[in-house]
Design a protein around this motif. Structure first.
Motif, PDB file in Angstrom:
ATOM      1  N   LEU A 247      85.649-100.851 -38.456  1.00 15.91           N
ATOM      2  CA  LEU A 247      85.052 -99.550 -38.751  1.00 15.91           C
ATOM      3  C   LEU A 247      84.788 -98.763 -37.480  1.00 15.91           C
ATOM      4  CD1 LEU A 247      84.272 -98.308 -41.539  1.00 15.91           C
ATOM      5  CD2 LEU A 247      84.844-100.730 -41.589  1.00 15.91           C
ATOM      6  N   ALA A 248      84.380 -99.457 -36.423  1.00 17.86           N
ATOM      7  CA  ALA A 248      84.116 -98.771 -35.157  1.00 17.86           C
ATOM      8  C   ALA A 248      85.390 -98.105 -34.636  1.00 17.86           C
ATOM      9  CB  ALA A 248      83.576 -99.760 -34.131  1.00 17.86           C
ATOM     10  N   GLN A 249      86.507 -98.811 -34.735  1.00 17.97           N
ATOM     11  CA  GLN A 249      87.776 -98.251 -34.292  1.00 17.97           C
ATOM     12  C   GLN A 249      88.201 -97.090 -35.182  1.00 17.97           C
ATOM     13  OE1 GLN A 249      90.882-101.144 -33.854  1.00 17.97           O
ATOM     14  NE2 GLN A 249      92.296 -99.695 -32.903  1.00 17.97           N
ATOM     15  N   ARG A 250      88.007 -97.259 -36.497  1.00 26.06           N
ATOM     16  CA  ARG A 250      88.388 -96.212 -37.438  1.00 26.06           C
ATOM     17  C   ARG A 250      87.572 -94.946 -37.212  1.00 26.06           C
ATOM     18  NH1 ARG A 250      88.044 -98.136 -43.444  1.00 26.06           N
ATOM     19  NH2 ARG A 250      89.184 -99.868 -42.467  1.00 26.06           N
ATOM     20  N   ARG A 251      86.345 -95.126 -36.774  1.00 26.94           N
ATOM     21  CA  ARG A 251      85.481 -93.968 -36.531  1.00 26.94           C
ATOM     22  C   ARG A 251      85.682 -93.358 -35.146  1.00 26.94           C
ATOM     23  NH1 ARG A 251      79.652 -95.299 -39.413  1.00 26.94           N
ATOM     24  NH2 ARG A 251      80.441 -95.171 -41.546  1.00 26.94           N
ATOM     25  N   GLY A 252      86.644 -93.890 -34.410  1.00 24.62           N
ATOM     26  CA  GLY A 252      86.982 -93.286 -33.131  1.00 24.62           C
ATOM     27  C   GLY A 252      86.071 -93.658 -31.981  1.00 24.62           C
ATOM     28  N   MET A 253      85.369 -94.767 -32.083  1.00 25.26           N
ATOM     29  CA  MET A 253      84.530 -95.210 -30.966  1.00 25.26           C
ATOM     30  C   MET A 253      85.395 -95.575 -29.767  1.00 25.26           C
ATOM     31  SD  MET A 253      81.386 -97.561 -32.269  1.00 25.26           S
ATOM     32  CE  MET A 253      80.009 -96.876 -33.170  1.00 25.26           C
ATOM     33  N   SER A 254      84.904 -95.299 -28.586  1.00 29.76           N
ATOM     34  CA  SER A 254      85.643 -95.625 -27.370  1.00 29.76           C
ATOM     35  C   SER A 254      85.639 -97.140 -27.156  1.00 29.76           C
ATOM     36  CB  SER A 254      84.993 -94.949 -26.170  1.00 29.76           C
ATOM     37  OG  SER A 254      83.707 -95.514 -25.929  1.00 29.76           O
ATOM     38  N   PRO A 255      86.574 -97.654 -26.361  1.00 29.95           N
ATOM     39  CA  PRO A 255      86.586 -99.101 -26.072  1.00 29.95           C
ATOM     40  C   PRO A 255      85.267 -99.603 -25.500  1.00 29.95           C
ATOM     41  CG  PRO A 255      88.654 -98.114 -25.396  1.00 29.95           C
ATOM     42  CD  PRO A 255      87.756 -96.984 -25.796  1.00 29.95           C
ATOM     43  N   SER A 256      84.622 -98.800 -24.659  1.00 29.11           N
ATOM     44  CA  SER A 256      83.347 -99.236 -24.074  1.00 29.11           C
ATOM     45  C   SER A 256      82.253 -99.318 -25.133  1.00 29.11           C
ATOM     46  CB  SER A 256      82.919 -98.281 -22.959  1.00 29.11           C
ATOM     47  OG  SER A 256      82.732 -96.970 -23.463  1.00 29.11           O
ATOM     48  N   GLU A 257      82.270 -98.374 -26.092  1.00 31.64           N
ATOM     49  CA  GLU A 257      81.283 -98.408 -27.168  1.00 31.64           C
ATOM     50  C   GLU A 257      81.520 -99.613 -28.074  1.00 31.64           C
ATOM     51  OE1 GLU A 257      80.142 -93.767 -28.090  1.00 31.64           O
ATOM     52  OE2 GLU A 257      82.157 -94.456 -28.627  1.00 31.64           O
ATOM     53  N   ARG A 258      82.790 -99.908 -28.326  1.00 33.89           N
ATOM     54  CA  ARG A 258      83.101-101.074 -29.151  1.00 33.89           C
ATOM     55  C   ARG A 258      82.706-102.365 -28.428  1.00 33.89           C
ATOM     56  NH1 ARG A 258      88.036 -98.252 -30.106  1.00 33.89           N
ATOM     57  NH2 ARG A 258      89.280 -99.863 -29.083  1.00 33.89           N
ATOM     58  N   ASP A 259      82.925-102.403 -27.119  1.00 33.92           N
ATOM     59  CA  ASP A 259      82.519-103.576 -26.342  1.00 33.92           C
ATOM     60  C   ASP A 259      81.007-103.781 -26.415  1.00 33.92           C
ATOM     61  OD1 ASP A 259      85.100-104.131 -25.620  1.00 33.92           O
ATOM     62  OD2 ASP A 259      84.974-103.148 -23.656  1.00 33.92           O
ATOM     63  N   GLU A 260      80.259-102.671 -26.397  1.00 38.41           N
ATOM     64  CA  GLU A 260      78.806-102.757 -26.490  1.00 38.41           C
ATOM     65  C   GLU A 260      78.378-103.318 -27.843  1.00 38.41           C
ATOM     66  OE1 GLU A 260      74.780-102.534 -25.639  1.00 38.41           O
ATOM     67  OE2 GLU A 260      76.528-102.441 -24.302  1.00 38.41           O
ATOM     68  N   LEU A 261      79.032-102.830 -28.910  1.00 40.70           N
ATOM     69  CA  LEU A 261      78.735-103.362 -30.244  1.00 40.70           C
ATOM     70  C   LEU A 261      79.036-104.848 -30.321  1.00 40.70           C
ATOM     71  CD1 LEU A 261      79.973-100.797 -32.934  1.00 40.70           C
ATOM     72  CD2 LEU A 261      77.635-101.575 -32.530  1.00 40.70           C
ATOM     73  N   ARG A 262      80.185-105.225 -29.773  1.00 45.26           N
ATOM     74  CA  ARG A 262      80.585-106.636 -29.779  1.00 45.26           C
ATOM     75  C   ARG A 262      79.573-107.487 -29.020  1.00 45.26           C
ATOM     76  NH1 ARG A 262      85.177-105.753 -28.073  1.00 45.26           N
ATOM     77  NH2 ARG A 262      86.340-105.600 -30.031  1.00 45.26           N
ATOM     78  N   ALA A 263      79.099-106.976 -27.885  1.00 46.04           N
ATOM     79  CA  ALA A 263      78.114-107.701 -27.082  1.00 46.04           C
ATOM     80  C   ALA A 263      76.786-107.865 -27.832  1.00 46.04           C
ATOM     81  CB  ALA A 263      77.884-106.978 -25.758  1.00 46.04           C
ATOM     82  N   GLN A 264      76.494-106.889 -28.705  1.00 50.06           N
ATOM     83  CA  GLN A 264      75.263-106.955 -29.506  1.00 50.06           C
ATOM     84  C   GLN A 264      75.415-107.869 -30.718  1.00 50.06           C
ATOM     85  OE1 GLN A 264      72.271-105.520 -28.885  1.00 50.06           O
ATOM     86  NE2 GLN A 264      73.018-104.735 -26.931  1.00 50.06           N
ATOM     87  N   GLY A 265      76.643-108.389 -30.928  1.00 48.18           N
ATOM     88  CA  GLY A 265      76.863-109.316 -32.043  1.00 48.18           C
ATOM     89  C   GLY A 265      77.141-108.642 -33.370  1.00 48.18           C
ATOM     90  N   ALA A 266      77.597-107.386 -33.347  1.00 49.25           N
ATOM     91  CA  ALA A 266      77.856-106.665 -34.595  1.00 49.25           C
ATOM     92  C   ALA A 266      78.992-107.312 -35.379  1.00 49.25           C
ATOM     93  CB  ALA A 266      78.209-105.207 -34.293  1.00 49.25           C
ATOM     94  N   VAL A 267      78.750-107.596 -36.653  1.00 46.95           N
ATOM     95  CA  VAL A 267      79.788-108.177 -37.511  1.00 46.95           C
ATOM     96  C   VAL A 267      80.026-107.350 -38.767  1.00 46.95           C
ATOM     97  CG1 VAL A 267      79.372-110.543 -36.726  1.00 46.95           C
ATOM     98  CG2 VAL A 267      78.122-109.666 -38.718  1.00 46.95           C
ATOM     99  N   ALA A 268      79.104-106.448 -39.093  1.00 51.20           N
ATOM    100  CA  ALA A 268      79.201-105.703 -40.353  1.00 51.20           C
ATOM    101  C   ALA A 268      78.862-104.240 -40.155  1.00 51.20           C
ATOM    102  CB  ALA A 268      78.260-106.304 -41.396  1.00 51.20           C
ATOM    103  N   GLU A 269      79.451-103.410 -41.037  1.00 54.30           N
ATOM    104  CA  GLU A 269      79.087-101.990 -41.101  1.00 54.30           C
ATOM    105  C   GLU A 269      78.825-101.637 -42.548  1.00 54.30           C
ATOM    106  OE1 GLU A 269      79.237 -97.757 -41.741  1.00 54.30           O
ATOM    107  OE2 GLU A 269      80.515 -99.280 -42.662  1.00 54.30           O
ATOM    108  N   ALA A 270      77.728-100.944 -42.784  1.00 50.27           N
ATOM    109  CA  ALA A 270      77.402-100.477 -44.132  1.00 50.27           C
ATOM    110  C   ALA A 270      76.493 -99.272 -44.015  1.00 50.27           C
ATOM    111  CB  ALA A 270      76.715-101.577 -44.941  1.00 50.27           C
ATOM    112  N   LEU A 271      76.823 -98.211 -44.745  1.00 54.98           N
ATOM    113  CA  LEU A 271      76.001 -97.005 -44.808  1.00 54.98           C
ATOM    114  C   LEU A 271      75.728 -96.396 -43.431  1.00 54.98           C
ATOM    115  CD1 LEU A 271      73.478 -98.281 -47.505  1.00 54.98           C
ATOM    116  CD2 LEU A 271      75.322 -96.620 -47.853  1.00 54.98           C
ATOM    117  N   GLY A 272      76.680 -96.580 -42.516  1.00 56.55           N
ATOM    118  CA  GLY A 272      76.537 -96.000 -41.184  1.00 56.55           C
ATOM    119  C   GLY A 272      75.804 -96.872 -40.191  1.00 56.55           C
ATOM    120  N   PHE A 273      75.339 -98.049 -40.628  1.00 57.24           N
ATOM    121  CA  PHE A 273      74.654 -98.986 -39.739  1.00 57.24           C
ATOM    122  C   PHE A 273      75.590-100.132 -39.361  1.00 57.24           C
ATOM    123  CE2 PHE A 273      71.267 -97.229 -42.473  1.00 57.24           C
ATOM    124  CZ  PHE A 273      70.411 -96.706 -41.505  1.00 57.24           C
TER     125      PHE A 273
END
Length: 340
Positions: A247-273
């Motif tokens: 979802l992060a990629q589909r929403r156009g997040m930059s590689p650095s933003e996606r790396d930050e999400l990954r570092a935070q342990g993000a595994v799911a997206e729902a309702l914008g969270f």
């Protein structure tokens, strides 16, 4: 009966097979537990009492079941059909066991599991959507506002809803637009759900991903303020669950933003969270309508997601927030049970 024949019948007339499986499941359960009341049986099977009543009435008319003050019991004819019923309902019964076990583990009021794995067979997603559509009217009892998210699963669910008596319900998008195809945008689907349910809809012309200041400024506009107010007082929120990085990629997040999400342990997206495995919000959350701790607490939450690859994502949301309903497939359900 040959399982290949049952499989073929399921493809030709899935609705009829679901009803037959329900009746045979009730026949087998009454044989094991009778005399038992309809309410008690519905609670054991995690079914709506009206579903059990309708199936039991059909079995009574067929001479298989009797009803008395002490509860339901099988007739001699009914007992004679139990073994055949076990053969027919075997597949459904195994799913019912899985549904009950997962509902207890997740503390979800009702779990519906469809046979198969959408990760392997995409056609399973359509069956999941049909199962979710079959639950919509039951979920909306006593409700006046339904919020729906965007996404392919929600689009399939909307199309699978059977047209019936109009409902006095207003459907609103649960989130703003996030780019991509218009057909799967929450605004588009809110209108489609309303058409199928015979209700009303409101559009939310607010893109996701706005800064807090920009979102607050737009929210002052009357055409934004009205649907937002409805959304904040929604009775039922129906949404899909996605894998965070997809979802992060589909929403156009930059590689650095996606790396930050990954570092935070993000595994799911729902309702914008974006959620980690413990259900904590680790990204997103610019929604003007929902706070992450309100999901399922200020409304009836219902999640629809399928595929073994989404098991962690579903757990991240459903295991840590109250849900009235989860509709998924066997692949995801078995993987969730293994992870739990």
């Amino acid at each position: 009966m040959d399982t290949s024949i049952l499989s073929t019948l399921s493809m030709i007339a899935p609705d009829l097979m679901e009803e037959m499986e329900l009746r045979t499941l009730i026949l087998e359960r009454v044989a094991a537990l009778g005399p038992i009341g309809r309410r008690a049986l519905a609670a054991r099977l995690h079914l709506a009492e009206r579903e059990v009543r309708a199936a039991a009435d059909a079995l009574k008319r067929a001479g298989c079941l009797t009803q008395s003050a002490s509860g339901m019991e099988l007739t001699e004819q009914g007992y004679g059909l139990v073994e055949a019923a076990r053969t027919v309902s075997g597949g459904r019964r195994s799913l019912a066991t899985l549904e009950l076990a997962l509902a207890r583990k997740l503390n979800v009021e009702r779990v519906c599991v469809v046979r198969g794995d959408a990760q392997v067979d995409e056609s399973v997603l359509l069956e999941v959507a049909r199962a979710a559509a079959a639950q919509i009217r039951f979920l909306l009892q006593g409700a006046s506002v339904l919020a729906v998210s965007g996404g392919r699963t929600m689009a399939l669910t909307a199309e699978a809803i059977s047209v019936a008596a109009p409902m006095d319900v207003t459907v609103v998008p649960a989130q703003g637009g996030m780019g991509g195809g218009v057909k799967t945008q929450a605004n588009t689907l809110a209108e489609r759900f309303a058409q199928k349910l015979g209700g009303y809809h409101r559009l939310l012309h607010l893109p996701d991903g706005l800064s807090g200041a920009a979102a607050d400024e737009l929210a002052r506009l009357p055409q934004i303020r009205e649907p937002l107010e409805l959304l904040r007082h929604t009775d039922v929120v129906l949404y899909g669950v996605g894998r965070a990085m997809e979802l992060a990629q589909r929403r156009g997040m930059s590689p650095s933003e996606r790396d930050e999400l990954r570092a935070q342990g993000a595994v799911a997206e729902a309702l914008g969270f974006y959620f980690d495995l413990q259900g904590n919000v680790v990204g997103g959350g610019a929604s003007l309508a929902f706070e992450q701790d309100e999901i399922g607490r200020k409304n009836r939450a219902a999640a629809v997601a399928a595929g073994s690859g989404k098991a962690e994502a579903i757990l991240a949301v459903c295991a840590h927030h109250p849900h009235r309903l989860l509709v998924t497939d066997e692949g995801a359900a078995l993987r969730m049970m293994a992870l739990l």
